[in-house]
Design a protein around this motif. Structure first.
Motif, PDB file in Angstrom:
ATOM      1  N   ASP A  27      49.108  20.046  85.327  1.00 29.64           N
ATOM      2  CA  ASP A  27      50.201  21.015  85.230  1.00 29.64           C
ATOM      3  C   ASP A  27      50.146  21.778  83.912  1.00 29.64           C
ATOM      4  OD1 ASP A  27      51.184  20.474  87.702  1.00 29.64           O
ATOM      5  OD2 ASP A  27      52.812  19.177  87.023  1.00 29.64           O
ATOM      6  N   LEU A  32      49.358  25.787  83.165  1.00 29.12           N
ATOM      7  CA  LEU A  32      50.168  26.709  82.367  1.00 29.12           C
ATOM      8  C   LEU A  32      49.310  27.445  81.350  1.00 29.12           C
ATOM      9  CD1 LEU A  32      53.307  24.459  81.792  1.00 29.12           C
ATOM     10  CD2 LEU A  32      53.152  26.477  83.259  1.00 29.12           C
ATOM     11  N   VAL A  53      56.158  28.829  79.862  1.00 27.23           N
ATOM     12  CA  VAL A  53      55.496  27.587  79.464  1.00 27.23           C
ATOM     13  C   VAL A  53      56.409  26.754  78.572  1.00 27.23           C
ATOM     14  CG1 VAL A  53      53.621  26.650  78.068  1.00 27.23           C
ATOM     15  CG2 VAL A  53      53.155  28.458  79.721  1.00 27.23           C
ATOM     16  N   THR A  83      59.128  25.081  80.628  1.00 27.09           N
ATOM     17  CA  THR A  83      58.590  24.032  81.492  1.00 27.09           C
ATOM     18  C   THR A  83      58.229  22.781  80.699  1.00 27.09           C
ATOM     19  OG1 THR A  83      57.728  25.705  83.012  1.00 27.09           O
ATOM     20  CG2 THR A  83      56.798  23.499  83.172  1.00 27.09           C
ATOM     21  N   GLN A 104      55.187  28.400  87.909  1.00 31.37           N
ATOM     22  CA  GLN A 104      53.972  29.136  88.267  1.00 31.37           C
ATOM     23  C   GLN A 104      54.204  30.619  87.969  1.00 31.37           C
ATOM     24  OE1 GLN A 104      51.190  27.810  89.069  1.00 31.37           O
ATOM     25  NE2 GLN A 104      51.778  25.728  89.603  1.00 31.37           N
TER      26      GLN A 104
END
Length: 577
Positions: free
Chosen positions: A459, A463, A505, A508, A524
């Motif tokens: 993940d 990113l 980013v 997240t 995403q």
């Protein structure tokens, strides 16, 4: 796998890496050796080195872990990471080599004749490199904790020290030798155990997943030990035996009924589940039935958007990764750069056939990883689970060594690219500055890895791809193929794409994406940040036609004329640049 065998695998790979890397010390003397290996790397060796540094923790551990948790949707990751080199081959590999630059900021300055563009590019190279290093260090901690129970910070420190030794010893020439060796080590470390795992699966009757809407279940009575505190979601009531603390209450081997809903399980707690019990999932990992797991675009909100955004990020983000681009500067000429890219496609295609099989076997034999949140450890866990005994220990040590090689090779490549930018644009340049920049390039992401919350490896790398696709992809594509690109246009596109993708980013990583469409857009972001960056770069360039660099004609000829043709003399003789 016993700790002794796991540690033996780690030590052997570290010693081999240091030994191969120190050979570069005898051959690295000039600045060109340290930055681009004097542009003398053959296509096969360069392709092996690219495969070595590109196949990071996300490829070796993360893909299998994501497939275990999410299923068929995650197959797009290896497809995109491989297909990105096809886009790189078609659009930028040969022109990038012909530019004669050492680093991506060098190319930006040469194409646009602007120090401002160079500075912004330098900042983005460093940020993307640090973002890419973060999961490498965290994964190293995961491996050492899995094989030896060591604190999570020890793995990152070990990798940082070994990388520093190799990079300080010989720069790019040394790292090229190390990474070429490590690609073949990683391929062997996945392929050989997988042969035995598939034989064990066949001996077990070749079980498969059901085609019904059934969640993953424990086949036998299973004890799950939680190494770190987690919150798990229980779907159906289950009676377990608990040793430790659950929901704030201490238990000493007594029976406990876990009702549907969330439950807090503290560190070092062991829960024993009866045969046939549904596997609880750690909060944040969806509980997917076998049907949903096997079917793409099933069981997830906004899955169609997330899939297309992931494809866009991986296809276009490859050409924006600084540690990948710097490799093409090491080829002798543009033809060699194209041959290197074709070989890379073959090497990556062979490797990426393997992690998906580990993820599928993990769904059958290690479903408890969905509860502990350590799905990235499925590759490390399977040999001991299916084979066991001395054979399982030996295969587990081999897989562990391959995982360490993944961290080392990728971390080395990123460190070289980041250190090159820091040395040229912040320090004074030269070998001494390069060595000082190497330490800075490693210390900052190592501190982040120790302080940040644990994240899924693939993940975080995804990113990083999204940020690269939103910044360097528009710059390279338009810089190579559109002569009307202006300095204000390039700056506006880089800042816009970097700010939008970087904000997504940051959210997240810091707190996780929210639910619903907003969460999908943040998790995403490439599907909207890449078009915005391209549009801003083009529109601002149209609005500032007077800011086209005066030497753009000469630069475009240099980018698109084969080296075999000396345009100044009209002869078929290689021209040195």
């Amino acid at each position: 796998m016993t700790a002794a065998y796991g540690l033996a695998g780690v030590v052997l790979v570290v010693l081999a890496t240091v030994l191969v890397g120190t050979l570069g010390l005898r051959m690295s003397r000039t600045t060109s050796d340290f930055y681009v290996a004097s542009r003398t790397v053959s296509p096969l060796r360069n392709a092996s080195a690219i495969g070595g540094e590109y196949l990071s923790a996300a490829s070796f551990l993360g893909i299998a872990g994501l497939i275990l948790a999410y299923g068929a949707d995650m197959l797009w990751l290896p497809v995109g990471w491989t297909g990105g080199y096809l886009v790189l081959l078609v659009l930028v590999s040969a022109p990038l080599r012909r530019s004669g630059a050492y680093t991506l900021p060098d190319f930006a300055e040469a194409r646009l004749e602007s120090m401002a563009v160079r500075r912004v590019t330098s900042v983005l190279v460093v940020l993307i490199g640090w973002l890419y290093l973060l999961p490498q260090f965290q994964s190293a901690g995961l491996v050492l904790r899995t094989v030896a129970g060591a604190p999570v910070w020890t793995g990152g420190v070990l990798i940082a020290v070994v990388v520093a030794v190799n990079v300080l010893a010989g720069g790019m020439r040394s790292i090229t030798m190390v990474q070429a060796f490590q690609y073949w080590l990683k391929l062997t470390a996945l392929a050989v155990p997988l042969v035995f795992l598939l034989l064990a699966w066949r001996y077990d009757g070749a079980p498969g997943l059901s085609s019904r809407d059934a969640p993953p279940r424990f086949a036998d009575r299973t004890t799950v030990s939680v190494g770190a505190a987690v919150t798990v979601e229980v779907v159906t009531p289950v009676r377990v035996t608990a040793e430790g603390r659950v929901d704030g209450r201490a238990h000493d081997g007594d029976a406990l009924v876990l009702a549907p809903g969330p439950h807090r399980v503290d560190k070092d707690t062991a829960l024993t589940f009866p045969p046939g019990a549904d596997v609880p999932h750690v909060t944040g990992t969806p509980s997917r039935t076998d049907r949903e797991w096997a079917m793409p675009l099933a069981g997830r909100d906004h899955s169609l958007y997330a899939t297309y955004s992931l494809i866009l990020a991986t296809f276009l983000g490859t050409m924006g990764l600084p540690h990948v681009l710097v490799r093409f500067y090491t080829n002798p000429d543009g033809r060699a750069a194209r041959r290197t890219t074709v070989m890379v496609l073959s090497l990556l295609g062979a490797f990426y056939l393997l992690p998906a099989l580990y993820g599928a076997l993990g769904r059958l034999y290690t479903p408890e990883l969905l509860m502990t949140g350590r799905t990235d450890a499925v590759v490390l866990t399977l040999p001991g689970r299916l084979i066991g005994g001395l054979g399982g220990d030996l295969l587990g040590a081999l897989v562990t060594g391959g995982a360490v090689a993944a961290f080392l090779s990728t971390s080395s490549g990123i460190t070289v690219s980041v250190a090159g930018v820091l040395a040229q644009d912040i320090l004074r340049g030269g070998v001494r500055s390069f060595r000082a920049a190497t330490l800075l390039a490693l210390v900052v992401p190592l501190a982040w890895a120790v302080a940040a919350r644990s994240l899924a490896v693939a993940d975080v790398v995804g990113l990083a791809f999204a940020v690269a696709a939103s910044t360097f992809c528009p710059l390279l594509v338009l810089g190579v193929w559109w002569r009307r690109l202006t300095v204000p246009g390039a700056l506006a596109g880089l800042v816009t794409g970097g700010t939008l993708a970087g904000a997504a980013v940051a959210v997240t990583i810091a707190a996780g994406p929210p639910d619903g469409l907003a969460g999908a857009l943040l998790a995403q972001p490439a599907a909207w940040t890449v078009p915005v960056a391209f549009a801003v770069m083009i529109v601002v360039s149209w609005c500032t036609p007077g800011r086209v660099p005066p030497g753009v004609g000469r630069m475009m000829v240099r980018l698109h004329t084969p080296e075999s043709l000396d345009v100044d003399r009209g002869t078929w003789r290689p021209k040195r640049v």
